[in-house]
Write a protein that holds these residues in place. Structure first.
Motif, short mmCIF file in Angstrom:
data_model
loop_
_atom_site.label_atom_id
_atom_site.label_comp_id
_atom_site.label_asym_id
_atom_site.label_seq_id
_atom_site.Cartn_x
_atom_site.Cartn_y
_atom_site.Cartn_z
N TRP A 69 9.11 -60.01 -17.54
CA TRP A 69 10.44 -59.54 -17.96
C TRP A 69 10.42 -58.65 -19.20
O TRP A 69 11.33 -57.89 -19.44
N ILE A 129 15.52 -54.85 -13.29
CA ILE A 129 15.21 -56.23 -12.90
C ILE A 129 14.90 -56.32 -11.42
O ILE A 129 15.63 -55.76 -10.59
N TRP A 187 10.96 -55.17 -18.50
CA TRP A 187 12.31 -54.69 -18.12
C TRP A 187 13.15 -54.28 -19.31
O TRP A 187 14.10 -53.53 -19.16
#
Lengths: 351, 654, 320
Positions: free
Chosen positions: C315, C279, C318
Motif C-alpha cells: 500500500w 488501489i 499507492w
C-alpha cells in the motif's frame, strides 16, 4: 333576608345538553315551558330548567338534591364553568354570560373560589404549591404569594404539611388544601360542590364544624352543593331543593321542614327530627295584650334545645327574647310540642 | 298494531345473523362452483388492477423534486444530524463538536446505576450498572454507544412530536379524525415500508436510522398523550379554571402534569419501539449493535450474535423498567429543615462517582474503554449450546419437516391460492356482517377489495396462509402455556419475564437456527413467526386468567368445581376478551414477522417488500406495506368488534 | 474555506471539467478536512477492505468516517455525495445498479481491482464424494435426485440467492433441461445457515456462491462447470449448447471488481482520489482480509491494521 341588591342573581336559567339546544329552546318557548318528559323525548338532557335565584351578600345558600337533579350543573352555570343555554346571570353587577374570556378570567382571579367534591388537587404540586397556584395565575410576586399561601394553610390547620404532596394526605386533609386554595385569593363568592361527600361520616362532621368556624370568621357569600339533607339543614341560611333540573322550593330550613310546598320536598322532610331544625323564632307570634308571665325563652334556640323546659314548664304561652335580650314576641306551648312530637293536624295548619 | 310490529323487529335482529350466514354460504357456493365460474370471478382481471404504485411514485417524486420538498427533508435531517453528532461525540468519541467524548464506560455505567437507584432502589441500580458492565466487558462498548447515541436523540424527538400531535388531536376533533386512521395504518405497516421513503428523502446513514426510528415510535406517543389528556378528571380542570388559568396555563400546569402517568407510559412505549428498530434500521445505516449483529449473522457467527442479542435485551429491559418506574413514581417530600446535602445526597454521590471514574480512566485506560481483545467472550459457549440444541432437536424436526411440508403446508398454500377472490371477499363480507352488521361487512369488503385491486393478490394469499398457519400454531402453544403459567403467581411472573425477553430479543437471530433445523422453506418461516407469535398469546392468556375476579373463583370453589370445571366454566369465559386482545396482537406480530421471514426465503409480500427496499421503490413498498396493514386492520376490526359485543353481552348477563 | 472554494469551482466549471482538473492537480494539494465517508456493507471482506483504505487515507492526513448502508442503495448515496466512494462494485451483483447510477450522473469509475469475481452454482467439497463426476453440470444433473427435498419433490433443489440479486438460475435450468428446481434463499445468511446444517448432516447441497468470499476459508468447495461462458449468452439463443434458449451457459468466470467514487471527490480530496484510483487488491489479498475476521476472530478495524502492517510494501506504493 331581604337585602337590597343580591350579589348573585340568575333569572330563567336553562341548561340543556343535546344538539343545538339554544335554537330548540327558542322554538319551544312560544308554546310554553316544555316539561321534563317532552325534552327527553326530543333527545335532550334537561339539567337546569328555568331556575331563578337571588343570593344576597354574606348569605349561605345550600342547593340540595339527589344525584342527577342538576345541582352540580347549576353551580357550574353560576361559575360559568359551563355555558348556560338560556337566561341571565348577574354576578357582582356584571353580566356573567356576556363576559369575554379575559373578563371571566379576571373575575375568577379576584372574586371567585371553588371547592370540589374529589378535591381536584394537582398531584404534582406540594400543598404549598397547590395553594399558591391561583395566586401564581394572578401573577402575584413570589414572596407575597408564598406569605399569603402560608397564612391560608395555617387558617385551615395544615401548618407543617406545606411540603407534602396530595397523595401523602388523608381525604380530610386534602379537602383542607382544596379549601385553602379556594380561599387564597380572598374571594367574595365561594362555591362548594359537595365538598364533604367523599369523606367518612366522622371526618365529614368535623369538617362541617371547621367550615362553620371559617364562615363565622370570613362571612363569604356561599353557594354550597350537597345531596345530604342533614348537612343542608345544619349549614344553610336558605336551602334550594332541586329535582329534575327545577328548583322545587327555596326557603329557610324551618320553612322547608314545616311548610314543604311540594310532595317531593315533603318526602324529604318526613323523617327529619323537626325540633332540631325549627327555631323558636319561627313559632313566634305577635304579643296581643299583656306580655306572658314567667321566664322568657331565647328566640334563636331550636325547639329541641328547649325541649326539657317545654316539658317541665307548663305555661300556655312563653315570651321570647332576641339575642339582645329584648322581648320580641311569644310562643305557644302547643305549637312547640307539635313540632317536637308531631301533630295530629298537618304542619301547614300552624301558619 | 303491536302484533304486526313485534315479529317485524324480531326479523330485523335475526336478519343480521341470516345475511351474514347467507353470505358465508354464498362464499362456499362460489368455492364449490369454481370450475364453472367465469375467469373474472376467480382472479381480478388485469385491466382492473389499479397502478397505485406508479401513482404513489409520481406523487412522491413530484413532492420531492418538483415541489423541492427534498430541501425541507434534508434540512430536517441536517438538524437531526447535528444532534446525533453531539451524542456521537459524547458517547463514542466521533470527531464532532463538542469534542470532549468519549465518556468512559465506568462513568456511564455508574450514572445508569444512580438513575436506577433514584427511580427504583437497589434492584434498578443493579440492572443499570449490570447492563453497561455486560456491554463493556463483552467488548461491545462502542457498538452499544453507537446505538445509544441514536436512541437518546430519537426518543426525545419522538416524544416531543408525539406530545404535540397528541395535544393537537385532543384540541381539535377534526384533526383527531384525520390522524386516528393514519395512526392505525402506521401502526400496522411493516417496518420496511417506512424505510423506503426515508431513503428517498433523507438518504442513508445514522440520521436516516434516527428518523425512521422516530417515525416508527411516534404513533403510540400520540395515542397515550390523547388518552392521558382525555383522562384528566374534569374537576381538576375546573379547579384550574376557577383559579383563573388561561387555556395555555391550563394545558401546561394542569392537564399535562395530571396526565403524567399516561404520558410517561407513552415515553416507555417510544423507548421500546425505538429498541425494536435497532436491528432493522441498520438496513438504512443506523450504526451500532444492529449493524454488528447483521454482519455477524452474515458470517454465521451465532455465538457472538447471541452476545449482541443479550445486550439488546438488557438495554431494552433496563430502559423499560427505568421508564416504567419513572411513570409510576409518586412524588415524596423531605421533612422541613432537611439540609441541602441530605436533599441532594444522590446527586452529590453521582458527582463524586463521575469525578472518580473520570480520574480513574486517565490512570487505567481499561476504566475508559475495554478493547475487543481484552474483553470476555461467551461466543464459544453459546455456539456449543446452540450446536448441542440443534443436534438434539434435529432428528425430530427432520422427521416432521417432510410431513409438515407435503401434508400440511403445501396443500394449505395451494388451497389458499386456489380460492376464487370473489369467494374470499364474500366470505369476509359474511364474517363481517355476522360479527358487526353491515358496517363491518363493508369495512371488510373494502380492505379485501383494495388488496385485490393492488394486483398483489397471490402474494397476499401466501402471506395470509403463512400468518394463519402461524397464528393457529401460536395459539395451540400459547394457550396451554399461558394457562399452565397462570396457576401460580411466581410462575406467571417468570414466564412473563421470558415473554419480555423473547419479545425484545432481535428476531434475526432466530432465523439462523430455524433455517438450520428446517431448511429454506415455509416451515422455517412459519417456525420463526411462531417463536414471536407465541409471546402475546401466552402473555394475554396469563393476564386474562389471572385477572379473573377473586370472588368468582371463590364462588365456583364453594360450588365444588374442580380445577378443570373452574377453568371451563368461570375462568376462560371471563378471560376471553383479554385472550382475544392477545390473539389480535399475535396476528399483528405474525404479520410483521412474516415480512422479516423474507430473509429466510419466502414467496409472499415480504419477498417483494425486500426487493422494493433494495431498489428503493417507494410506491411498490408502500402498496405492499398497505396490503399487509389492511390484513392486520381487518382482523383487528373483527376481533375488536367481536370483543366489544362480547363484553356487552357479559355486562348484560351479569 | 476550502470547502466553499471547491463548491464554487464545481459550480463554475461543471462536473466534467472539475474532474480533469482534480486529477491533474499535484498530489499534495490540500485535501478537505471534511471526513471522507466510506460505506460498509454486511460482508466482512468489504468491511475490512473499507477499513484498510480508510486507515490509508488517515495515514495521508484525511478524516475518515464509516457508514453502514445497503449494498444496492449505496450507489444512489454515492451519486448524492452522501458517501464518498464504494470499494467493491461486483460486476455480477451490482453492475446493473452501478451502470444505472452512471447514467444518472454524479458517480465516477475509479478503476478495477486486480481481483476478479465469479458467481455461480457451487458445492462444498464433501458433495464431490457423494456425486462422482462433479464439477461437471451433467454429472450434477445425473445426481439430481440426491439433492431432492420435500418441497421440490423428485427434482433436485438448487438453493439460489435472494431474488433481488437477479440471477437467472431458473432460466438456465430450463435452457439446459436440468432436473432441478430453484429455491431462493432470502439472504446470504440463509445460504450459509443451510450450508452449515447440510454439512453437519452430511447431506448433499448445491447452492449459489461467489468468490472472493469468506465461506471458502470455512467450507472449502468448488463451482459447477457449466457450458463455457460466452458474452451475449443471455441475449442470443444461438450461443451456448441449446440453440433455442438464452442463459444456457455459465456466468462470466472473470467478472470485474471495481471502485467507484462521487464525482466531487476528485475536487475535494484530490490526493485521496488519486490514491483511490491506484488501489488494487488481488483475490488472495481479499481472501486474507476476510480470513482475519472470519477465522482469526479479529475485529474489522484490527484486521485492517494487521493487514496494513503485514503488507506495507503493497500500500505504500499507492500513496506515493
Amino acid at each position: 333576608m331581604s337585602e337590597s341588591s343580591p350579589l348573585i342573581s340568575c333569572k330563567g336559567l336553562w341548561k340543556l345538553f343535546g344538539d343545538n339546544p339554544e335554537a330548540y329552546l327558542e322554538s319551544k318557548k312560544a308554546s310554553g315551558i316544555p316539561d321534563f318528559e317532552s325534552l327527553q323525548a326530543d333527545g335532550y338532557i334537561p339539567a337546569v330548567r328555568d331556575v331563578s335565584l337571588d343570593i344576597a351578600e354574606g348569605e349561605m345558600l345550600v342547593i340540595m338534591g339527589l344525584s342527577g337533579s342538576g345541582k352540580s350543573t347549576l353551580v357550574r352555570c353560576l361559575s360559568r364553568l359551563i355555558e348556560s343555554t338560556a337566561g341571565s346571570i348577574d354576578v357582582a353587577g356584571q353580566d356573567l354570560r356576556a363576559l369575554d374570556e379575559k373578563g371571566l378570567i379576571e373575575l375568577r382571579r379576584n372574586k371567585m373560589g371553588m371547592v370540589f367534591q374529589n378535591f381536584a388537587l394537582l398531584p404534582n404540586r406540594t400543598v404549598l404549591d397547590n395553594v399558591i397556584y391561583p395566586l401564581e395565575m394572578r401573577g402575584q410576586d413570589k414572596h407575597t404569594r408564598r406569605e399569603r399561601a402560608l397564612e391560608v394553610i395555617k387558617l385551615v390547620g395544615l401548618s407543617g404539611r406545606e411540603d407534602y404532596f396530595p397523595r401523602e394526605l388523608s381525604g380530610g386533609q386534602q379537602q383542607r388544601v382544596g379549601i385553602a386554595r379556594s380561599l387564597a385569593i380572598e374571594p367574595d363568592i365561594w362555591f362548594l360542590d359537595e365538598p364533604f361527600s367523599a369523606l367518612d361520616p366522622l371526618i365529614r362532621r368535623e369538617m362541617q364544624d371547621e367550615f362553620l368556624r371559617l364562615q363565622d370568621m370570613l362571612g363569604k357569600t356561599i353557594v354550597f352543593i350537597t345531596h345530604d339533607f342533614d348537612e343542608a339543614l345544619r349549614l344553610a341560611d336558605r336551602i334550594a331543593i332541586m329535582k329534575d333540573g327545577v328548583v322545587e322550593q327555596v326557603d329557610t330550613p324551618d320553612k322547608i321542614v314545616l311548610q314543604p310546598q311540594t310532595p317531593y320536598v315533603a318526602r324529604f322532610t318526613e323523617d327529619i327530627e323537626r325540633s332540631r331544625v325549627v327555631h323558636a323564632s319561627f313559632l313566634k307570634e305577635e304579643i296581643s295584650g299583656a306580655v306572658p308571665e314567667g321566664e322568657a325563652l331565647p328566640a334563636s334556640s331550636t325547639i329541641h334545645s328547649l325541649s326539657r323546659r317545654l316539658v317541665d314548664d307548663v305555661r300556655e304561652v312563653y315570651p321570647l327574647v332576641d339575642d339582645a335580650g329584648e322581648i320580641c314576641g311569644q310562643m305557644r306551648r302547643a305549637a312547640a310540642l307539635d313540632v317536637m312530637l308531631g301533630s295530629s293536624s298537618t304542619p301547614d295548619s300552624t301558619t | 298494531m303491536s302484533k304486526v310490529v313485534a315479529p317485524g323487529s324480531e326479523l330485523k335482529s335475526a336478519g343480521k345473523l341470516n345475511i351474514g350466514l347467507l353470505l358465508i354460504a354464498l362464499a362456499i357456493l362460489l368455492v364449490v362452483l369454481k370450475p364453472y365460474l367465469p375467469e373474472f370471478l376467480i382472479r381480478l382481471p388485469a385491466l382492473l388492477v389499479v397502478p397505485f404504485a406508479d401513482a404513489i411514485n409520481f406523487l412522491f417524486f413530484f413532492i420531492k423534486d418538483d415541489l423541492g420538498f427534498i430541501h425541507v427533508t434534508r434540512a430536517i435531517a441536517g438538524g437531526v444530524e447535528s444532534l446525533l453528532d453531539v451524542t456521537a461525540n459524547l458517547l463514542y468519541g466521533k470527531r464532532r463538536w463538542p469534542r470532549i467524548g468519549p465518556i468512559p464506560w465506568t462513568t456511564i455505567a455508574l450514572t445508569a446505576g444512580c438513575i436506577g437507584y433514584a427511580l427504583g432502589g437497589w434492584r434498578l441500580a443493579l440492572l443499570g450498572v449490570g447492563t453497561f458492565c455486560w456491554a463493556a466487558l463483552m467488548g461491545q462498548w462502542k457498538w452499544t454507544m453507537e446505538t445509544m447515541s441514536v436512541i437518546v436523540v430519537a426518543v426525545p424527538v419522538a416524544v416531543l412530536i408525539g406530545l404535540l400531535l397528541g395535544v393537537a388531536a385532543w384540541r381539535s376533533t377534526r384533526f383527531e379524525k384525520v390522524i386516528s386512521p393514519l395512526l392505525n395504518v402506521a401502526q400496522s405497516l411493516p417496518h420496511f415500508a417506512y424505510m423506503i421513503p426515508v431513503v428517498v428523502f433523507i438518504g442513508v446513514g445514522p440520521k436516516s436510522g434516527a428518523i425512521v426510528t422516530i417515525i416508527f415510535a411516534v404513533p403510540p406517543m400520540v395515542r397515550m398523550t390523547l388518552l392521558g389528556l382525555r383522562k384528566v378528571p374534569p374537576e381538576v380542570v375546573e379547579s384550574g379554571q376557577m383559579c383563573g388559568s388561561t387555556k395555555w396555563q391550563l394545558l401546561r400546569n394542569v392537564r399535562i402534569p395530571t396526565a403524567r402517568t399516561e404520558i410517561l407510559v407513552g415515553v416507555n412505549q417510544v423507548i421500546m419501539q425505538s429498541l425494536a428498530m435497532v436491528v432493522l434500521a441498520s438496513f438504512i445505516g443506523m450504526p451500532g449493535l444492529g449493524q454488528k449483529l447483521l454482519q455477524l449473522l452474515q458470517s454465521l457467527k451465532i455465538g457472538r450474535s447471541i452476545e449482541i442479542g443479550i445486550t439488546i435485551v438488557l438495554l431494552a429491559i433496563m430502559l423499560d423498567r427505568f421508564s416504567k418506574a419513572w411513570a409510576h413514581r409518586q412524588p415524596t417530600h423531605h421533612e422541613r429543615g432537611t439540609s441541602w446535602i441530605t436533599r441532594h445526597k444522590l446527586f452529590l454521590i453521582w458527582v463524586l462517582l463521575v469525578a472518580a471514574t473520570l480520574l480513574l480512566s486517565t490512570v487505567f485506560p481499561l476504566a475508559a474503554e475495554i478493547g475487543r481483545r481484552q474483553a470476555f467472550t461467551l461466543s464459544k459457549e453459546f455456539d456449543a449450546i446452540v450446536d448441542w440444541g440443534l443436534t438434539f432437536i434435529d432428528p425430530v424436526t427432520l422427521s416432521i419437516r417432510a410431513f409438515l411440508i407435503t401434508q400440511v403446508l403445501v396443500p394449505m398454500r395451494d388451497a389458499y391460492l386456489w380460492l376464487p377472490f370473489s369467494a374470499v371477499i364474500t366470505l369476509f363480507a359474511g364474517i363481517g356482517w355476522y360479527i358487526g352488521g353491515r358496517k363491518s361487512a363493508l369495512i371488510c369488503v373494502a380492505y379485501v377489495a383494495l388488496i385485490a385491486l393492488s394486483g398483489w393478490w397471490d402474494r397476499a394469499m401466501i402471506t395470509a396462509y403463512m400468518v394463519s398457519a402461524a397464528v393457529v400454531l401460536s395459539a395451540l402453544i400459547g394457550l396451554p402455556l399461558g394457562t399452565w403459567a397462570s396457576r401460580k403467581a411466581s410462575r406467571a411472573e417468570r414466564v412473563l419475564l421470558v415473554c419480555d425477553t423473547m419479545q425484545t430479543f432481535p428476531s434475526f437471530i432466530y432465523l439462523i437456527p430455524v433455517i438450520m433445523l428446517f431448511g429454506v422453506n415455509d416451515v422455517a418461516a412459519i417456525a420463526a413467526v411462531i417463536v414471536f407469535g407465541c409471546v402475546p398469546m401466552t402473555r394475554y392468556t396469563i393476564e386474562g386468567l389471572r385477572g379473573v375476579p377473586e370472588n368468582l373463583i371463590e364462588a365456583s370453589d364453594m360450588s365444588g368445581a374442580n380445577r378443570w370445571q373452574k377453568l371451563r366454566t368461570v375462568s376462560f369465559p371471563m378471560a376471553v376478551p383479554t385472550i382475544m386482545v392477545g390473539l389480535n396482537q399475535t396476528v399483528m406480530f405474525s404479520l410483521f414477522m412474516v415480512i422479516i421471514a423474507a430473509f429466510i426465503g419466502t414467496q409472499d409480500l415480504g419477498q417483494e417488500m425486500q426487493r422494493a427496499l433494495s431498489s428503493t421503490d417507494v410506491g411498490k413498498g408502500l402498496v405492499l406495506g398497505l396490503c399487509v396493514a389492511f390484513m392486520g386492520l381487518m382482523v383487528d376490526h373483527l376481533i375488536t368488534r367481536w370483543g366489544s359485543e362480547r363484553q356487552k353481552l357479559l355486562g348484560l348477563s351479569q | 474555506m476550502l470547502r466553499k472554494q471547491a463548491v464554487t469551482t464545481t459550480k463554475m466549471l461543471g462536473a466534467a471539467v472539475a474532474l480533469t482538473l482534480g486529477s491533474a492537480l499535484p498530489l499534495h494539494a490540500a485535501d478537505s478536512s471534511d471526513p471522507i465517508i466510506i460505506p460498509i456493507h454486511n460482508w466482512n471482506s468489504q468491511i475490512v477492505m473499507s477499513n484498510v483504505v480508510g486507515q490509508i487515507f488517515e495515514e495521508m492526513g484525511a478524516n475518515v468516517e464509516y457508514v453502514s448502508t445497503d449494498s444496492q442503495a449505496v450507489y444512489e448515496a454515492v451519486r448524492n455525495g452522501d458517501v464518498t466512494l464504494e470499494l467493491e462494485v461486483w460486476e455480477g451483483a451490482f453492475g446493473a445498479a452501478f451502470n444505472a447510477a452512471m447514467e444518472k450522473g454524479g458517480i465516477v469509475d475509479a478503476g478495477d481491482h486486480n481481483a476478479v469475481t465469479r458467481e455461480d452454482w457451487w458445492y462444498p467439497d464433501y458433495v464431490a464424494e457423494l456425486c462422482p463426476g462433479l464439477p461437471s453440470w451433467e454429472a450434477l444433473n445425473g445426481c439430481a435426485a440426491m439433492f431432492a427435498t420435500p418441497e421440490t419433490g423428485d427434482s433436485g433443489r438448487f438453493l439460489g440467492g435472494p431474488v433481488d440479486w437477479l440471477k437467472h438460475d431458473q432460466e438456465r435450468v430450463d435452457a439446459l433441461g436440468m432436473n432441478f428446481k430453484v429455491v431462493n434463499a432470502g439472504s446470504a445468511s440463509a445460504l450459509w445457515a443451510e450450508l452449515a446444517a447440510a454439512k453437519k448432516r452430511g447431506e448433499p447441497i448445491v447452492l449459489f456462491n461467489w468468490t472472493p468470499n469468506f465461506i471458502e476459508a470455512v467450507h472449502p468447495g468448488a463451482f459447477i462447470e457449466f457450458p463455457e461462458h460466452q458474452p451475449g449468452c443471455d441475449k442470443d439463443p444461438a450461443l451456448g449448447p441449446n440453440p433455442n434458449a438464452t442463459y444456457d451457459c455459465a456466468n462470466p468466470p472473470n467478472g470485474y471488481l471495481k471502485k467507484a467514487a462521487w464525482d466531487g471527490m476528485a475536487e475535494k480530496w484530490p490526493a485521496a482520489f488519486a490514491t483511490l484510483q491506484k488501489i488494487s487488491f488481488t483475490n488472495p489479498q481479499i481472501a486474507e482480509m476476510a480470513k482475519l475476521v472470519d477465522v482469526d476472530e479479529f475485529e474489522p478495524e484490527e484486521a485492517a491494521s494487521e493487514w496494513l502492517a503485514a503488507n506495507e510494501d503493497v500500500w505504500k506504493a499507492w500513496i506515493q
